[in-house]
Enzyme design. Structure first.
Site, PDB file in Angstrom:
ATOM      1  N   GLU A   1       1.250  -1.531  -0.143  1.00  0.00           N
ATOM      2  CA  GLU A   1       0.385  -0.123   0.180  1.00  0.00           C
ATOM      3  C   GLU A   1       0.875   1.548   0.110  1.00  0.00           C
ATOM      4  O   GLU A   1       0.587   2.110  -0.546  1.00  0.00           O
ATOM      5  CB  GLU A   1      -0.733   0.255   1.027  1.00  0.00           C
ATOM      6  CG  GLU A   1      -1.635  -1.265   1.164  1.00  0.00           C
ATOM      7  CD  GLU A   1      -1.640  -2.611   1.680  1.00  0.00           C
ATOM      8  OE1 GLU A   1      -2.513  -3.206   2.783  1.00  0.00           O
ATOM      9  OE2 GLU A   1      -0.417  -2.567   2.452  1.00  0.00           O
TER      10      GLU A   1
ATOM     11  N   ALA B   1      17.046 -42.249  -8.645  1.00  0.00           N
ATOM     12  CA  ALA B   1      18.917 -42.528  -8.910  1.00  0.00           C
ATOM     13  C   ALA B   1      18.083 -44.249  -9.735  1.00  0.00           C
ATOM     14  O   ALA B   1      18.019 -45.235  -9.567  1.00  0.00           O
ATOM     15  CB  ALA B   1      19.424 -42.417  -8.240  1.00  0.00           C
TER      16      ALA B   1
ATOM     17  N   SER C   1      22.066 -39.984 -11.184  1.00  0.00           N
ATOM     18  CA  SER C   1      21.038 -39.084 -11.017  1.00  0.00           C
ATOM     19  C   SER C   1      20.889 -38.149 -11.873  1.00  0.00           C
ATOM     20  O   SER C   1      19.906 -37.692 -11.791  1.00  0.00           O
ATOM     21  CB  SER C   1      20.367 -38.727  -9.795  1.00  0.00           C
ATOM     22  OG  SER C   1      21.707 -38.099  -9.240  1.00  0.00           O
TER      23      SER C   1
ATOM     24  N   ARG D   1      12.359 -22.782  -6.773  1.00  0.00           N
ATOM     25  CA  ARG D   1      12.886 -22.433  -5.807  1.00  0.00           C
ATOM     26  C   ARG D   1      12.832 -20.789  -5.024  1.00  0.00           C
ATOM     27  O   ARG D   1      13.273 -20.248  -4.205  1.00  0.00           O
ATOM     28  CB  ARG D   1      14.859 -22.871  -6.587  1.00  0.00           C
ATOM     29  CG  ARG D   1      15.132 -24.092  -5.857  1.00  0.00           C
ATOM     30  CD  ARG D   1      15.982 -24.464  -6.190  1.00  0.00           C
ATOM     31  NE  ARG D   1      16.253 -25.985  -6.515  1.00  0.00           N
ATOM     32  CZ  ARG D   1      18.151 -26.199  -6.576  1.00  0.00           C
ATOM     33  NH1 ARG D   1      18.772 -24.597  -6.871  1.00  0.00           N
ATOM     34  NH2 ARG D   1      18.438 -27.089  -7.025  1.00  0.00           N
TER      35      ARG D   1
ATOM     36  N   ASP E   1      25.062 -35.517  -3.157  1.00  0.00           N
ATOM     37  CA  ASP E   1      25.588 -34.623  -4.552  1.00  0.00           C
ATOM     38  C   ASP E   1      26.240 -33.516  -4.503  1.00  0.00           C
ATOM     39  O   ASP E   1      26.141 -33.279  -5.272  1.00  0.00           O
ATOM     40  CB  ASP E   1      23.406 -33.969  -4.577  1.00  0.00           C
ATOM     41  CG  ASP E   1      22.669 -35.223  -5.105  1.00  0.00           C
ATOM     42  OD1 ASP E   1      23.197 -36.807  -5.207  1.00  0.00           O
ATOM     43  OD2 ASP E   1      22.144 -35.512  -5.487  1.00  0.00           O
TER      44      ASP E   1
ATOM     45  N   LEU F   1      22.641 -25.942  -3.980  1.00  0.00           N
ATOM     46  CA  LEU F   1      21.203 -25.534  -4.214  1.00  0.00           C
ATOM     47  C   LEU F   1      20.517 -23.828  -4.439  1.00  0.00           C
ATOM     48  O   LEU F   1      19.838 -23.589  -3.418  1.00  0.00           O
ATOM     49  CB  LEU F   1      20.607 -25.767  -2.669  1.00  0.00           C
ATOM     50  CG  LEU F   1      20.548 -27.196  -1.542  1.00  0.00           C
ATOM     51  CD1 LEU F   1      20.574 -26.997  -0.489  1.00  0.00           C
ATOM     52  CD2 LEU F   1      19.425 -27.841  -2.333  1.00  0.00           C
TER      53      LEU F   1
END
Length: 365
Positions: free
Chosen positions: A55, A165, A171, A187, A203, A207
């Site tokens: 606003e 995987a 994978s 994300r 892995d 991220l």
């Protein structure tokens, strides 16, 4: 203004509000459109970090044109004094003639008081326009305020037979580049990305959001009961650049705690159970930290624990056109279920093609 006009301008405000998803926590993502004589004279959405509010941005854009205008807001204007004066009072001071809102704010500091301030000043107030759409968009904020935890989306990227995987652990990549780009966009619309310690070790993920040309990054969270993660990995090396939060138990060694604090991570101790970290305690801690929307990307054991705790609000399932067989690694770990009546059930809300893959969104009723 007609009812159709009200719906049209609230829809526009909702579109503006979505720009703030993932960027404004612990505040809600709100949009505001000011309309006078059928013409938009100001608009805004909550800015990164939660200030200024939508606003305030819209009123600044409108200037003197706000007097006599109709304000369309996706959430009831705030009524409490914080770092800034209440938006309800700002609307009164600007001389708007009418306010149309989509949803009442359940925050105890507001909860109808914003609308009451407006009505007491003689402003015409219409509530509940596109309320269902607004409620869906605000699900994360509403969850934190009413349940004390953020909304949780579980992302799964699997073969046709539900594997993530091969038996050897390979994978990359089951799904195609279009699906991976969509994951990065998802994300970006969440406050944080969550993975389990096993996924982080296997892995070494960053991220982060990549390929979208944006500087904003979600908080990166790992559930690691004993903090048994390599500090020299991708997360540890970048913890001072993009926030890393580690959920751990009381059993985490002092040396590991010290190493991760030195690396720049935030440590959050939560309740342990015989099976690992308690999922309900994890989400409550994240809610207490201000998060409203969390995007979980596995692995299988964490996915199973969250599902069985009944705290997965949405499942985003990416499916690729290949089969990996029973010896492949399952997307969801053992659930220990004996009866179908005990199975968590979800309702399909969307299904679309993403390149050569499919994306289906499932919502918990």
């Amino acid at each position: 203004m007609t009812a159709e006009d009200d719906r049209r301008f609230i829809a526009h405000a909702l579109g503006l509000a979505r720009r703030g998803l993932g960027r404004v926590w612990p505040n809600p993502a709100v949009g505001c459109v000011l309309v006078k004589q059928g013409r938009i004279v100001g608009r805004g959405f909550t800015r990164p970090g939660g200030r200024p509010h939508a606003e305030t941005v819209a009123l600044a854009a409108a200037g003197d044109a706000a007097r006599g205008a109709t304000a369309y807001v996706t959430l009831e204007p705030c009524a409490h004094h914080g770092k800034t004066p209440p938006c309800a009072e700002a609307l009164v001071g600007a001389g708007v003639a009418r306010v149309v809102s989509a949803l009442q704010d359940p925050d105890p500091r507001v909860a109808g008081r914003g609308h009451a301030i407006l009505r007491a000043a003689g402003i015409d107030v219409t509530e509940g326009v596109l309320e269902d759409e607004a409620r869906a968009m605000q699900r994360g904020f509403l969850s934190r305020v009413t349940q004390g935890r953020p909304m949780l989306t579980l992302k799964l990227a699997t073969s046709l037979d539900g594997r993530i995987a091969t038996a050897s652990g390979e994978s990359r990549w089951i799904t195609g580049p279009e699906a991976r780009a969509r994951v990065h966009a998802m994300r970006a619309a969440h406050d944080a990305v969550l993975v389990g310690a096993g996924t982080a070790r296997a892995d070494d993920p960053s991220l982060t959001v990549r390929g979208l040309g944006m500087a904003h990054q979600p908080v990166r969270i790992v559930a690691a009961r004993r903090l048994d993660l390599p500090v020299g990995g991708a997360l540890g090396r970048t913890a001072r650049e993009v926030p890393v939060w580690l959920l751990h138990g009381a059993s985490a060694p002092d040396r590991a705690r010290s190493d991760w604090v030195t690396a720049g991570a935030r440590l959050i101790e939560v309740t342990e159970t015989g099976a690992g970290l308690d999922p309900v305690s994890m989400l409550a801690a994240l809610g207490a930290a201000g998060l409203t929307r969390v995007f979980c990307e596995g692995g299988g054991q964490l996915a199973a624990a969250l599902l069985m705790a009944g705290i997965v609000d949405e499942i985003a399932l990416f499916s690729a056109g290949l089969a990996l067989g029973a010896d492949g690694r399952a997307a969801v770990g053992p659930l220990g279920l004996d009866a179908l009546a005990d199975v968590p059930r979800y309702r399909l809300t969307e299904c679309r093609t993403i390149g050569p893959d499919t994306l289906s969104l499932w919502t918990r009723d």
